[in-house]
Design a protein around this motif. Sequence first.
Motif: not given
Length: 215
Positions: A152-165
């Motif tokens: 849960r968060t009050n942030a407007p967005a989540l940046v998702l990163y799956a360890g691609n590199h």
Amino acid sequence: MKTSFVKYGRKNNKDLCEITLENDHGMVAKVLNYGATLEKVLVDLEAVSDKLTIFNLVNHTYFNLGERAEDLNLQLNADYYLPVDESSLPDRGMEQVAGTAFDFRKTKRIGDALTSDDAQIKLRNGIDHPFILNGNNPATTLSSRKHKLTVRTNAPALVLYAGNHFNHTGIADNIGQYDGITFEAQCPPAEGNDLGEITLLPFEKFKRVVDWKFE
């Protein structure tokens, strides 16, 4: 950048500390942070700067719930995401997740997105994108066969990163490709030079709350 850390003790069974950041131009930001219990991590950030400051503080903790990220199931309350360019910066505004590999409004395996033919997935070798939250809580739920994480968060967005590199080298030598996933609760990166959304006015209070619950 100068950093100082002061721990004040505990409040409501959580660690209470203050981190002061000062850059070479004399800009000072104070960050108030709460700690964790065994079942829950509450990141409660408050910051005040004495000068006009570009400020978008974010946490980059990676989760795997005892499995590889590609084998986990994800539900994400986001109707839109931001496509990015080769440098991972947004370049075409928001697009609906419907009909794309980025549609996690209903629970699905992360690996199904990572192996899709979506042009954005291929461009970044996986998920490395901002998702615009629709206001429904929890913002996201990550689950394995034995565990579940809700965010849960009050942030407007989540940046998702799956360890691609990641490839077990450098500063992240303990993690490989798709071994974990991070949910960066923040204001989404903007196109061009518009930094208005992440500009902190002198003595204006910044507050970001991120609540991780483990089951």
